[in-house]
Design a protein around this motif. Sequence first.
Motif, mmCIF file in Angstrom:
data_model
loop_
_atom_site.group_PDB
_atom_site.id
_atom_site.type_symbol
_atom_site.label_atom_id
_atom_site.label_comp_id
_atom_site.label_asym_id
_atom_site.label_seq_id
_atom_site.Cartn_x
_atom_site.Cartn_y
_atom_site.Cartn_z
ATOM 1 N N ALA A 16 0.818 -1.212 0.000
ATOM 2 C CA ALA A 16 0.000 0.000 0.000
ATOM 3 C C ALA A 16 0.854 1.264 0.000
ATOM 4 N N ALA A 17 2.043 1.139 0.560
ATOM 5 C CA ALA A 17 2.900 2.322 0.682
ATOM 6 C C ALA A 17 3.731 2.583 -0.572
ATOM 7 N N ILE A 18 3.832 1.575 -1.449
ATOM 8 C CA ILE A 18 4.734 1.710 -2.603
ATOM 9 C C ILE A 18 4.488 2.965 -3.459
ATOM 10 N N PRO A 19 3.229 3.255 -3.828
ATOM 11 C CA PRO A 19 3.043 4.458 -4.657
ATOM 12 C C PRO A 19 3.540 5.724 -3.961
ATOM 13 N N HIS A 20 3.395 5.771 -2.651
ATOM 14 C CA HIS A 20 3.830 6.945 -1.903
ATOM 15 C C HIS A 20 5.347 6.993 -1.786
ATOM 16 N N LEU A 21 5.938 5.838 -1.581
ATOM 17 C CA LEU A 21 7.398 5.784 -1.523
ATOM 18 C C LEU A 21 8.005 6.209 -2.853
ATOM 19 N N ARG A 22 7.385 5.769 -3.936
ATOM 20 C CA ARG A 22 7.904 6.139 -5.257
ATOM 21 C C ARG A 22 7.780 7.636 -5.493
ATOM 22 N N ALA A 23 6.644 8.175 -5.121
ATOM 23 C CA ALA A 23 6.432 9.613 -5.323
ATOM 24 C C ALA A 23 7.432 10.426 -4.505
ATOM 25 N N PHE A 24 7.610 10.020 -3.261
ATOM 26 C CA PHE A 24 8.541 10.757 -2.401
ATOM 27 C C PHE A 24 9.975 10.613 -2.906
ATOM 28 N N ALA A 25 10.329 9.396 -3.292
ATOM 29 C CA ALA A 25 11.682 9.164 -3.806
ATOM 30 C C ALA A 25 11.933 9.999 -5.057
ATOM 31 N N ASN A 31 14.637 11.795 -10.309
ATOM 32 C CA ASN A 31 14.922 10.848 -11.381
ATOM 33 C C ASN A 31 14.159 9.564 -11.104
ATOM 34 N N ARG A 32 13.322 9.181 -12.057
ATOM 35 C CA ARG A 32 12.410 8.066 -11.801
ATOM 36 C C ARG A 32 13.113 6.738 -11.577
ATOM 37 N N GLU A 33 14.133 6.486 -12.369
ATOM 38 C CA GLU A 33 14.770 5.179 -12.226
ATOM 39 C C GLU A 33 15.510 5.051 -10.919
ATOM 40 N N ARG A 34 16.181 6.106 -10.577
ATOM 41 C CA ARG A 34 16.877 6.094 -9.293
ATOM 42 C C ARG A 34 15.862 5.979 -8.174
ATOM 43 N N ALA A 35 14.732 6.619 -8.371
ATOM 44 C CA ALA A 35 13.683 6.559 -7.366
ATOM 45 C C ALA A 35 13.228 5.122 -7.158
ATOM 46 N N ASP A 36 13.044 4.401 -8.244
ATOM 47 C CA ASP A 36 12.600 3.013 -8.116
ATOM 48 C C ASP A 36 13.669 2.134 -7.473
ATOM 49 N N ASP A 37 14.922 2.414 -7.778
ATOM 50 C CA ASP A 37 15.996 1.684 -7.103
ATOM 51 C C ASP A 37 15.949 1.937 -5.599
ATOM 52 N N LEU A 38 15.725 3.196 -5.265
ATOM 53 C CA LEU A 38 15.641 3.569 -3.857
ATOM 54 C C LEU A 38 14.497 2.853 -3.144
ATOM 55 N N PHE A 64 9.356 5.581 5.191
ATOM 56 C CA PHE A 64 9.854 6.864 4.689
ATOM 57 C C PHE A 64 11.206 7.200 5.322
ATOM 58 N N THR A 65 11.341 6.866 6.597
ATOM 59 C CA THR A 65 12.615 7.126 7.270
ATOM 60 C C THR A 65 13.730 6.318 6.630
ATOM 61 N N ILE A 66 13.457 5.046 6.373
ATOM 62 C CA ILE A 66 14.462 4.191 5.752
ATOM 63 C C ILE A 66 14.834 4.725 4.368
ATOM 64 N N LEU A 67 13.801 5.104 3.616
ATOM 65 C CA LEU A 67 14.053 5.584 2.264
ATOM 66 C C LEU A 67 14.928 6.838 2.275
ATOM 67 N N ARG A 68 14.575 7.732 3.159
ATOM 68 C CA ARG A 68 15.293 9.000 3.236
ATOM 69 C C ARG A 68 16.751 8.773 3.669
ATOM 70 N N PRO B 46 5.638 -0.216 -11.540
ATOM 71 C CA PRO B 46 6.363 -1.114 -12.449
ATOM 72 C C PRO B 46 6.325 -2.565 -11.979
ATOM 73 N N GLU B 47 6.438 -3.423 -12.947
ATOM 74 C CA GLU B 47 6.413 -4.866 -12.718
ATOM 75 C C GLU B 47 7.397 -5.305 -11.639
ATOM 76 N N ARG B 48 8.552 -4.654 -11.630
ATOM 77 C CA ARG B 48 9.640 -5.116 -10.761
ATOM 78 C C ARG B 48 9.218 -5.221 -9.301
ATOM 79 N N PHE B 49 8.220 -4.459 -8.910
ATOM 80 C CA PHE B 49 7.850 -4.493 -7.496
ATOM 81 C C PHE B 49 7.020 -5.726 -7.129
ATOM 82 N N SER B 50 6.204 -6.158 -8.065
ATOM 83 C CA SER B 50 5.467 -7.386 -7.749
ATOM 84 C C SER B 50 6.421 -8.570 -7.744
ATOM 85 N N GLU B 51 7.395 -8.502 -8.644
ATOM 86 C CA GLU B 51 8.447 -9.528 -8.647
ATOM 87 C C GLU B 51 9.174 -9.549 -7.301
ATOM 88 N N LEU B 52 9.522 -8.371 -6.876
ATOM 89 C CA LEU B 52 10.271 -8.229 -5.629
ATOM 90 C C LEU B 52 9.502 -8.827 -4.451
#
Lengths: 189, 76
Positions: A16-25, A31-38, A64-68, B46-52
């Motif tokens: 449930a938190a993933i969309p929010h983590l991505r937005a914050f990252a 940078n979206r890709e770096r955000a997803d890595d984060l 959020f604390t971990i991400l930051r 992205p797909e990668r998260f469901s994989e994860l």
Amino acid sequence: MTTTNRDTTLEADIVAAIPHLRAFATSLCGNRERADDLVQETILKAWDNRSSFAVGTNLKAWLFTILRNTYFSERRKRKREVEDAEDKISSRVAVHGEQQGHMDLHDFRQALEQLSEDQREALILVGAEGFSYEEVAEICGCAVGTVKSRVNRARTRLADLLGVGSVSEFGPEPVSDGVISNRRGSDVM
Amino acid sequence: MNAKSGPESTRGQKNTKSVPLSKEIQNHIGSRLRAVYGQLVQEPIPERFSELLKQLNTETPNAPEADPSSSEEPRT
């Protein structure tokens, strides 16, 4: 025995938190890709340390604390390696939503980019994510008062950049003060 | 006051006495902020998260106190 249950709940909450983590990252690193890595790293760390998470406390704030922390410690490392030059250019590539949206939002996005990192972060966490000042203080590792003043300064600056803090409400601009004191100055001379 | 930073911050100094912004302006800013940020939140995952997540589940079917010695990668 309840561990599996606990894991299931935890996992659902993480999802449930993933969309929010991505937005914050994304708003942190621009940078979206770096955000997803984060975000991925955040989830892995959280999962590895899930036994240290106290059930019933705020999972989202914990994530959020971990991400930051992950973001800033990586950035520190990176800075040492790459030196600032590149980072300065690449770190704040404006990220636009798929929909180019109204002109209005475009301007707002640009104004947001111009805030200092501290202010933008505080404003987003309070104003967009809906965290309390106390939670944000926890997440950012600073005093509650600091969060409040960052949010206030962020709002004031945005109002200014967007030209919505109407001059008439706040009396004459300081420019006129400047003119007066200049005149005085030249009188003395 | 930071007198020596660009013309922009000269504009920015208008309100440095921190006059509280009116409710109206605060609401204006708040709604724009949520709109802009909301676009980011609503982007497809992205797909990668469901994989994860699948991976997390299979790796540790029911590891209660995940013993630190066996974590897949050493990370600092």
